[in-house]
Structure formats: C-alpha cells, structure tokens
Design a protein around this motif. Structure first.
Motif, short mmCIF file in Angstrom:
data_model
loop_
_atom_site.label_atom_id
_atom_site.label_comp_id
_atom_site.label_asym_id
_atom_site.label_seq_id
_atom_site.Cartn_x
_atom_site.Cartn_y
_atom_site.Cartn_z
N VAL A 27 41.55 0.32 -23.62
CA VAL A 27 41.00 0.97 -22.41
C VAL A 27 40.22 -0.73 -21.75
N ARG A 28 40.30 -0.88 -20.70
CA ARG A 28 39.85 -1.03 -20.60
C ARG A 28 38.87 -1.99 -20.25
N LEU A 29 37.94 -2.79 -20.13
CA LEU A 29 36.51 -3.50 -20.52
C LEU A 29 35.92 -3.47 -18.87
N ASP A 30 37.10 -3.37 -18.15
CA ASP A 30 36.83 -4.31 -16.89
C ASP A 30 35.75 -3.08 -16.09
N TYR A 31 36.05 -1.54 -16.40
CA TYR A 31 35.70 -0.54 -15.82
C TYR A 31 34.26 0.20 -16.39
N TYR A 32 33.75 -1.38 -17.49
CA TYR A 32 32.31 -0.74 -17.67
C TYR A 32 31.24 -2.34 -17.71
N ALA A 33 30.17 -1.80 -17.83
CA ALA A 33 29.11 -2.76 -17.66
C ALA A 33 29.12 -3.04 -18.91
N ILE A 34 29.06 -4.09 -19.15
CA ILE A 34 28.80 -4.90 -21.08
C ILE A 34 27.58 -5.66 -21.01
N GLY A 35 27.15 -5.49 -22.71
CA GLY A 35 25.48 -5.75 -22.55
C GLY A 35 25.96 -6.50 -24.07
N TRP A 36 24.77 -7.51 -24.23
CA TRP A 36 25.20 -8.08 -25.87
C TRP A 36 23.76 -8.05 -25.82
N PHE A 37 23.49 -7.26 -27.20
CA PHE A 37 21.69 -6.84 -27.76
C PHE A 37 22.12 -7.51 -29.02
N ARG A 38 21.26 -8.14 -29.90
CA ARG A 38 20.72 -8.29 -30.57
C ARG A 38 18.83 -7.29 -31.51
N GLN A 39 19.89 -8.00 -33.35
CA GLN A 39 18.61 -7.36 -33.79
C GLN A 39 18.27 -8.52 -35.80
N ALA A 40 16.99 -8.92 -34.73
CA ALA A 40 16.82 -9.51 -35.92
C ALA A 40 15.93 -8.61 -37.26
N PRO A 41 16.12 -9.43 -38.37
CA PRO A 41 15.69 -8.61 -39.67
C PRO A 41 14.24 -8.03 -39.30
N GLY A 42 14.01 -6.36 -39.67
CA GLY A 42 12.89 -6.29 -39.23
C GLY A 42 11.96 -6.09 -37.68
N LYS A 43 12.99 -6.73 -36.94
CA LYS A 43 12.33 -6.27 -35.52
C LYS A 43 14.01 -5.16 -34.51
N GLU A 44 13.29 -4.80 -33.10
CA GLU A 44 13.71 -3.39 -33.19
C GLU A 44 15.01 -4.48 -31.76
N ARG A 45 16.01 -3.63 -32.01
CA ARG A 45 17.34 -4.59 -31.32
C ARG A 45 16.96 -4.86 -29.84
N ASN A 84 23.79 -21.99 -26.39
CA ASN A 84 23.94 -23.00 -26.21
C ASN A 84 22.13 -22.98 -26.72
N SER A 85 21.86 -25.03 -27.19
CA SER A 85 21.05 -25.19 -27.49
C SER A 85 20.25 -23.69 -28.51
N LEU A 86 20.68 -23.82 -29.53
CA LEU A 86 20.30 -22.41 -30.11
C LEU A 86 19.13 -22.81 -30.97
N LYS A 87 18.24 -21.93 -31.05
CA LYS A 87 17.03 -22.07 -31.92
C LYS A 87 16.96 -20.74 -33.16
N PRO A 88 16.27 -21.56 -34.06
CA PRO A 88 15.92 -20.17 -35.11
C PRO A 88 15.87 -19.46 -34.48
N GLU A 89 14.77 -19.18 -33.80
CA GLU A 89 14.41 -17.88 -33.07
C GLU A 89 15.47 -17.19 -32.41
N ASP A 90 17.06 -17.48 -32.80
CA ASP A 90 18.47 -16.67 -32.00
C ASP A 90 18.71 -16.39 -33.54
N THR A 91 18.57 -16.08 -34.42
CA THR A 91 18.98 -15.61 -35.46
C THR A 91 18.90 -14.03 -35.39
N ALA A 92 20.09 -13.60 -35.59
CA ALA A 92 19.95 -11.89 -35.19
C ALA A 92 21.49 -11.55 -35.64
N VAL A 93 22.11 -9.97 -35.42
CA VAL A 93 23.06 -9.76 -36.03
C VAL A 93 23.38 -9.35 -34.35
#
Length: 123
Positions: A27-45, A84-93
């Motif tokens: 399926v072509r992705l260009d038919y969709y808006a694509i979001g990046w989400f993250r979820q850290a332990p104990g936090k909401e997505r 870039n310039s990643l920080k420990p607080e960027d740790t997540a799935v």
C-alpha cells in the motif's frame, strides 16, 4: 491492509543521532499522513512529529524542535524521523502510524500502527 514496519532504533550516547524508518509494502504511504509517536516507561504515548500527504510537517513536542526532522520518500514508500542531539529523555519506544488524510495529535485517530522500535539514549 496497510502494514507498517519501523526500524533504526538502538542504543546511542547523549548527543548522538539516529534515523528511524517507517516502511510499508503493498500500500502506498503517500495516501496517508504519517505520525511518529513515542512512549516512555510509565508515560502516555505522545505524538512527536507528523507529515502530511503534501509533505508539510510539524513537530508537536517542543523539546524536539530543531533536533528531529520528519520526511518522506515516496519512491521508497518510507517515512523517516531523523533525530539529532539525542537526550536521555528521548528514550522511548517509537511508533509510526498512518492517518487518512490529515495529521492529528490524537493517537485514536490513526488507523494503522507499526510494532515500535526501541530508542535508548544513555552513556
């Protein structure tokens, strides 16, 4: 059925960079808006970035502005998140998700999700 597969996560030191990929087959992705989400332990997505069908994009998290860039390569049917310039607080799935036809900050509005890729920022 749209299936999304993330890749590119891993362990990186603070200040380092990673590029996440969100790929689809059949399926072509260009038919969709694509979001990046993250979820850290104990936090909401939370939504991090989103790119529209038109290619316009925005970051939703103030702390990633100037550090994260979302882009899409329609020829490769892939959306990227350059971090870039990643920080420990960027740790997540990190998850990519598809929404037709517009970006949204609400996870429930996205119809398709990848399995996630772990990003760990640590020295």
């Amino acid at each position: 059925q749209l299936q999304l597969v993330e890749s590119g996560g891993g362990l990186v030191q603070p200040g380092g960079s990673l590029r996440l990929s969100c790929a689809a087959s059949a399926v072509r992705l260009d038919y969709y808006a694509i979001g990046w989400f993250r979820q850290a332990p104990g936090k909401e997505r939370e939504v991090v970035s989103c790119i529209e069908v038109t290619g316009s994009s925005r970051n939703y998290v103030e702390s990633v502005v100037g550090r994260f860039t979302i882009s899409r390569d329609n020829a490769k049917n892939t959306v990227y998140l350059q971090m870039n310039s990643l920080k420990p607080e960027d740790t997540a799935v990190y998850y990519c998700a598809a929404d037709a036809p517009y970006c949204s900050e609400y996870a429930y509005e996205y119809d398709y999700w990848g399995q996630g890729t772990q990003v760990t920022v640590s020295s």
